[in-house]
Design a protein around this motif. Structure first.
Motif, PDB file in Angstrom:
ATOM      1  N   MET A  10      59.523  59.550  84.120  1.00  0.00           N
ATOM      2  CA  MET A  10      59.942  59.500  85.517  1.00  0.00           C
ATOM      3  C   MET A  10      61.051  58.469  85.725  1.00  0.00           C
ATOM      4  O   MET A  10      62.022  58.712  86.461  1.00  0.00           O
ATOM      5  CB  MET A  10      58.747  59.166  86.405  1.00  0.00           C
ATOM      6  N   LEU A  11      60.929  57.303  85.078  1.00  0.00           N
ATOM      7  CA  LEU A  11      61.960  56.275  85.223  1.00  0.00           C
ATOM      8  C   LEU A  11      63.291  56.732  84.629  1.00  0.00           C
ATOM      9  O   LEU A  11      64.361  56.472  85.195  1.00  0.00           O
ATOM     10  CB  LEU A  11      61.503  54.971  84.562  1.00  0.00           C
ATOM     11  N   LEU A  12      63.225  57.404  83.491  1.00  0.00           N
ATOM     12  CA  LEU A  12      64.463  57.913  82.886  1.00  0.00           C
ATOM     13  C   LEU A  12      65.110  58.965  83.778  1.00  0.00           C
ATOM     14  O   LEU A  12      66.339  58.985  83.947  1.00  0.00           O
ATOM     15  CB  LEU A  12      64.166  58.502  81.504  1.00  0.00           C
ATOM     16  N   GLN A  13      64.293  59.843  84.358  1.00  0.00           N
ATOM     17  CA  GLN A  13      64.849  60.846  85.272  1.00  0.00           C
ATOM     18  C   GLN A  13      65.514  60.193  86.469  1.00  0.00           C
ATOM     19  O   GLN A  13      66.597  60.601  86.902  1.00  0.00           O
ATOM     20  CB  GLN A  13      63.737  61.793  85.739  1.00  0.00           C
ATOM     21  N   PHE A  14      64.856  59.188  87.010  1.00  0.00           N
ATOM     22  CA  PHE A  14      65.426  58.484  88.155  1.00  0.00           C
ATOM     23  C   PHE A  14      66.713  57.758  87.764  1.00  0.00           C
ATOM     24  O   PHE A  14      67.680  57.732  88.533  1.00  0.00           O
ATOM     25  CB  PHE A  14      64.406  57.484  88.702  1.00  0.00           C
ATOM     26  N   GLY A  15      66.737  57.187  86.544  1.00  0.00           N
ATOM     27  CA  GLY A  15      67.901  56.417  86.118  1.00  0.00           C
ATOM     28  C   GLY A  15      69.145  57.255  85.894  1.00  0.00           C
ATOM     29  O   GLY A  15      70.259  56.803  86.165  1.00  0.00           O
ATOM     30  N   VAL A  16      68.971  58.491  85.409  1.00  0.00           N
ATOM     31  CA  VAL A  16      70.137  59.324  85.095  1.00  0.00           C
ATOM     32  C   VAL A  16      70.494  60.272  86.229  1.00  0.00           C
ATOM     33  O   VAL A  16      71.437  61.059  86.096  1.00  0.00           O
ATOM     34  CB  VAL A  16      69.898  60.126  83.799  1.00  0.00           C
ATOM     35  N   MET A  17      69.762  60.206  87.339  1.00  0.00           N
ATOM     36  CA  MET A  17      69.988  61.161  88.424  1.00  0.00           C
ATOM     37  C   MET A  17      71.420  61.084  88.951  1.00  0.00           C
ATOM     38  O   MET A  17      72.110  62.104  89.077  1.00  0.00           O
ATOM     39  CB  MET A  17      68.991  60.891  89.551  1.00  0.00           C
TER      40      MET A  17
END
Length: 784
Positions: A508-515
């Motif tokens: 989830m954090l990676l998804q949020f970071g690359v959004m």
């Protein structure tokens, strides 16, 4: 409850806090005096004398809606007529401020000159010169910002030379009804320098802008009067505004902002301290063992603690609301003609609104009480319990701030959300105390879901209390060296529950970071390249963000990658079900999603663009299937039915592991419609993975299901079903739809197949062949 400090914080403090705060606010209001802000006007001699803008070192008070605001701005000018103060320190301060203003003027004129040059050149043919000017502009802008920040000036006004004569010349031409062959606003325009990042400068500029706007209107009024023109000429419409707000409506508007927020925060904090005292406090006092050997069952003990925490949570919230309400009403009555007098008669909410406050408070307090008790039971000490409960309070505050927005109103979707539904319903009830109307329709789903969430939290608290490893858990100390040695040496065949949860958090954090990066990459592509860029990024996201964390953690943290990711061949029956079931469930899930369109918010533009990419006929079908079907099927199954499901199921309770993995699988999709659909499909995929002991049926199911969505989007809009198909499918503007006969057939077949999956199991060599695998068995049972 043996802690008197807890009793004081929960019961006594609310009755004393708000009156004390009210007294303190009154005292602060009496003692507070705002310091005047410095405004410098260079070229003040060129200001018109009539009407007069300045009165000594102040603006004329008539230009402010509140005349006293003129005293909150101290004006320094370079006028020859300005009087010098008899105070030597004030004269020195004035000279220093004017010196700073002159330095700013030099840099500002350079900045304006560069701007004029940049506007005159053609940026396409003179790229090098344009680039050089842009660099110089950035340098002068940075120099201006630094000088302004270091100065004692909040607002700097540069009056152009000849402004007074220019204004008079225009007025004379209007008086003689002569044509004006130039734009006065472009010929001589004052410059105002301020800094929105500095609150002192921002407040000073607002007041300066208010004064200058009123002064300009007076100049215009004088011009029209000299020209014998009506003063209403610049405002031909000028509507009259009638404010229909009643005193009780103003009061309801205030209570609707205060009461829901305070109710949520106080219900949470009211449960916070008693839960710690009854959970971790029992462990610290050494009374947990004595409690457990009593004749009462553990469930009864938890229910008793829960009711105690619930009573304190409800009492705290009600006492805070009552204390704040009476204090607020008393302060408004004392305000007289002050700012608070605009609220009018601050009447209390109606009896029906108070009834809803109490009614909605009970399930809300029950939810917080059960959650706080579960966390406090898990904690080893009161200090550790505060560490666990603080994030709960932070999430609660975030939801509270969200509900306070005037643009957020209750709807079908929000009514099912925990905390949010209660807050928005209560806000609506307080605002619509006379005629609640449609709000009563939302009362039932809000109450039912709130009670449901409370029961789930209570079940979790009871479950925590049933476990010896939680009740008698030793204090843990984290050392990086020991942790690394544990990773390298003491590995287990399957990941732990915490490792599975941590994997989901990383995803989830990676998804949020690359959004933002992905959105920027898509926007930077041309219109023709955008679908291809979107599919490329989607495949990169699946590989790098979803599959890679799970694979790395599976290799580093476990001794059996094969067992963790269920890399076994399934039976032919499960493989056949994995092929057939997506054809059966796709029509059912699609029609369910369409029927719930009214419930969910509208799809974001990015999601609509992704769906268009699936139907883009210019893109090769194999590439679309790879991006939307193959990559998600492999990567998402490795992560959610592989590592995460294995970790959640390590302690047993396969049904809980399936539910948690499906919820995390749905949450990963973020968009509400996809979250709902993915969660339901995640239950089916988890059931197949548990009973088949293999990841392959889920991968096949996932690929076919997504592939069907791709082919559905590519069906031509003018296609007409014939040869009997019209009885099962139909074409509508939103695409292919399925009729009820097909849905009925699919529903019956789906029930049969799901029942077959539940009754089947592959018997490992190390298990008793006479005992079939059920959902009560441990997920650590695996192939040898």
């Amino acid at each position: 409850m043996r802690d008197r400090r807890t009793l004081f914080m929960v019961a006594i403090l609310p009755l004393l806090l708000y009156p004390a705060m009210g007294i303190g606010m009154v005292q602060m209001t009496v003692l507070f005096s705002e310091q005047p802000r410095n405004v410098v006007i260079l070229g003040a001699d060129d200001l018109p004398k009539h009407p007069q803008l300045l009165d000594g070192d102040r603006f004329v008070s008539n230009w402010f809606r509140i005349p006293a605001d003129a005293d909150k701005l101290r004006v320094f000018t370079d006028s020859k007529q300005s009087e010098e103060s008899e105070n030597i320190l004030e004269n020195e301060q004035q000279q220093e401020i004017l010196k700073q203003a002159y330095a700013l003027e030099v840099v500002l004129k350079t900045h304006q000159k560069l701007l004029d040059e940049l506007e005159e050149i053609d940026s396409k043919t003179e790229k090098q010169k344009a680039a050089r000017l842009i660099v110089e502009l950035e340098e002068t802008n940075a120099r201006l910002s630094a000088l302004f920040a270091e100065s004692q000036i909040q607002v700097l006004i540069l009056i152009p030379k000849g402004l007074s004569q220019e204004i008079e010349r225009v007025s004379e031409k209007l008086e003689r009804h002569e044509p004006i062959d130039f734009d006065p606003a472009d010929s001589l325009r004052p410059l105002i320098l301020e800094n929105n990042a500095d609150e002192k400068s921002m407040i000073a500029y607002r007041r300066v802008d208010e004064a200058i706007e009123a002064w300009e209107k007076e100049i215009l009024r004088a011009r029209l009067h000299r020209a014998n023109l009506p003063e209403s000429l610049p405002t031909p419409i000028n509507p009259d505004v009638i404010d229909l707000a009643q005193d009780e409506q103003l009061a309801a508007n205030l209570w609707s902002k205060l009461f829901p927020a305070l109710l949520i925060i106080m219900a949470a904090t009211g449960a916070f301290y008693p839960a710690i005292d009854l959970g971790a406090g029992e462990k610290e006092r050494g009374t947990m063992e004595t409690l457990l050997i009593s004749p009462a069952k553990r469930t009864e003990i938890v229910l008793g603690k829960f009711l105690t925490v619930l009573i304190f949570s409800v009492s705290t919230a009600l006492l805070n609301l009552a204390s704040m309400g009476f204090t607020g009403k008393h302060m408004v009555n004392l305000a007289g003609s002050g700012a608070l007098s605009k609220i009018g008669d601050l009447s209390f909410p109606s009896f029906s609104a108070l009834f809803w406050i109490v009614l909605l408070l009970i399930p809300l307090s029950a939810l917080f009480s059960a959650l706080c008790l579960a966390f406090a039971t898990f904690a080893r000490s009161s200090k550790e319990g505060q560490y666990y409960l603080t994030p709960l309070l932070m999430v609660t505050l975030g939801l509270t701030v969200f509900c306070l927005s005037p643009a957020v109103e209750i709807n079908a979707f929000y009514s099912l959300m925990p905390v949010v539904g209660v807050a928005l319903l209560l806000k609506g009830m307080l605002l619509s105390s006379v005629n609640a109307g449609i709000l009563y329709v939302y009362a039932i789903p809000v109450l039912v879901t709130s009670i449901g969430y409370s029961l789930l939290a209570l079940w979790w608290a009871i479950d925590q209390f049933q476990r010896e490893d939680v009740l008698f858990r030793e204090a843990e100390r984290f050392e990086l060296g020991l942790w690394l040695r544990h990773l390298l040496k003491t590995k287990d065949s399957l990941p732990s529950f915490a490792e599975a949860g941590f994997c989901f958090v990383i995803i989830m954090l990676l998804q949020f970071g690359v959004m933002n990066s992905m959105s920027a990459a898509i926007q930077s592509a041309t219109e023709a390249e955008r679908p291809l860029r979107m599919m490329q990024l989607l495949m990169i996201q699946q590989l790098a963000i979803i599959a890679t964390p799970a694979l790395i953690m599976g290799i580093m943290l476990t001794t059996s990658v094969r067992k963790t990711f269920r890399l076994y061949l399934p039976s032919l029956g499960f493989l056949a079900v994995g092929i057939i079931l997506p054809f059966i469930l796709h029509p059912l899930s699609l029609e369910l999603a369409v029927s719930l369109d009214w419930f969910f918010p509208a799809l974001p533009e990015g999601t609509v663009a992704v769906l268009k990419g699936m139907s883009d006929p210019t893109q090769p079908i194999w590439l679309v299937l790879m991006a939307f079907a193959l990559a998600p099927a492999v990567c998402e199954e490795l992560a959610f039915r592989g590592f995460i499901l294995s970790g959640f199921g390590r302690r047993g309770r396969a049904w809980l592991a399936i539910i948690l993995s499906s919820v995390t699988f749905g949450a990963m999709h973020m968009i509400p419609q996809q979250v709902f659909n993915a969660t339901l499909l995640g239950l089916v995929l988890g059931l197949m993975a548990v009973h088949s002991r293999s990841l392959l049926p889920g991968v096949v199911f996932h690929f076919i299901y997504n592939g069907l969505s791709v082919f559905r989007e590519r069906i031509p809009e003018n296609w007409v079903p014939t040869n009997g198909l019209q009885h099962f499918v139909r074409m509508e503007p939103e695409g292919l739809r399925y009729s009820w006969p097909l849905l009925l057939i699919c529903g019956l077949i789906a029930i049969v197949l799901l029942r077959w999956i539940q009754n089947q199991s592959v018997t490992p060599a190390n298990l008793d062949t006479t005992q079939p695998l059920t959902l009560d068995r441990r997920l650590t049972d695996s192939k040898s």
